[in-house]
Motif scaffolding. Structure first.
Motif: not given
Length: 330
Positions: A47-73
């Motif tokens: 409920s909170a996620a839907i309500a808070h996200g309504m005003a933002a176009q294509d909002a990213s969840p916290s922790g997602a869509n950052e520049e990132c290099t996966p750890r080995p393996g």
């Protein structure tokens, strides 16, 4: 799923009270190549996620869509949201948990259905509910493009995929389409893997269609084309099931609930061959009352997902009733 979107819509006014104080403090920068918007704060209920996200176009969840290099393996993790949802609405709790685990996490909006040129539905014009509505073949093509982009920018040869509801269908379809060559693990959260009966409504839909009644058109115009594609008798689900869901080389994990009113019966959201594991949230925890909407916010399913992706975290057993507590449903 169909009921998920409508139920979530009815909960907006309840969720607004919680989300009003939420902010974007400590949000990391989102990589431009993702095409996604800024990160929003974590939430512990839908409920909170839907309500808070309504005003933002294509909002990213916290922790997602950052520049990132996966750890080995390790593989980057692609989260595929559900029908009538968005990445933030679906994964405002799961994405930050996976990031804290050290994962590179990505999630994109797919399946918009609000253009006269490509088709539209009433739900497609409601902010926060406008993802996952297009025909599933079109959505699969978009998901494919997103995964290729993640591989290109992270240098990864394989990805792990977590999908909720329709996202579980698309994750499974992508792995099958690719022959498993670039997929390590698929985690399906209440995924519609063999179509849903919608508590028997799929049979009624099929009978109406056989009689020539415009039931498919009605679903398309109100909910979106994917509302038809997710049903048991659809062409998409028939093709997905043909020859088996699973392919060699991929580890499949299904996390399901006995109280799922959207993805049912239980066997329709479970795997059955190759390298697979089926988990039911109530096994060992009968107090877990998560329904379809609660699964991606359930602390139990979040921990099980972390472990399916190589983690070693305790799996809690909690009750999950009401729309404002962790793992809640509506």
């Amino acid at each position: 799923m169909m009921r998920s979107g409508l139920a979530a819509l009815s909960a907006l006014t309840m969720g607004l009270g919680i989300a009003a104080g939420a902010g974007t403090a400590h949000a990391a920068e989102v990589a431009g190549w993702t095409g996604m918007g800024p990160q929003l704060a974590p939430q512990d209920n839908i409920s909170a996620a839907i309500a808070h996200g309504m005003a933002a176009q294509d909002a990213s969840p916290s922790g997602a869509n950052e520049e990132c290099t996966p750890r080995p393996g390790e593989n980057p993790v692609v989260l595929i949201h559900g029908m009538v949802s968005t990445p933030y609405g679906s994964f405002a709790a799961l994405a930050p948990a996976l990031k804290a685990q050290g994962k590179c996490v990505y999630s994109f909006t797919y399946g918009r259905y609000n253009s006269p040129a490509s088709g539209s539905s009433a739900m497609g014009f409601v902010p926060g509910f406008d993802g996952g509505l297009a025909p599933m073949d079109k959505s699969l093509a978009e998901v494919t493009e997103h995964i290729q982009r993640v591989k290109e920018h992270t240098g990864a040869e394989k990805v792990d995929i977590v999908g909720w509801s329709q996202g579980g269908s698309l994750a499974t379809a992508y792995a099958k389409q690719s022959g498993g060559k670039d997929v390590g693990t698929v985690v399906s959260l209440a995924g519609v893997l063999r179509g849903t009966s919608m508590l028997g409504l799929a049979n009624l839909h099929h009978e109406f269609a056989q009689l020539g009644l415009p039931i498919s058109q009605a679903v398309d115009l109100t909910l979106g084309a994917s509302g038809n594609d997710l049903l048991e008798h659809s062409d998409f689900m028939t093709r997905l099931k043909d020859g088996g869901l699973e392919v060699d080389g991929v580890h499949y994990v299904s996390i399901a609930t006995l109280f799922d009113e959207s993805a049912n019966p239980l066997g329709n959201d479970q795997y059955s061959s190759k390298d697979y594991q089926n988990i039911v949230l109530q096994d060992g925890c009968p107090s877990d009352a998560s329904d379809h909407l609660g699964v991606p916010y359930d602390p139990r399913s979040i921990a099980l997902t972390q472990n399916a992706l190589g983690g070693n975290v305790p799996v809690p057993c909690t009750g999950t009733v009401g729309p404002f507590i962790p793992g809640s449903s509506i």
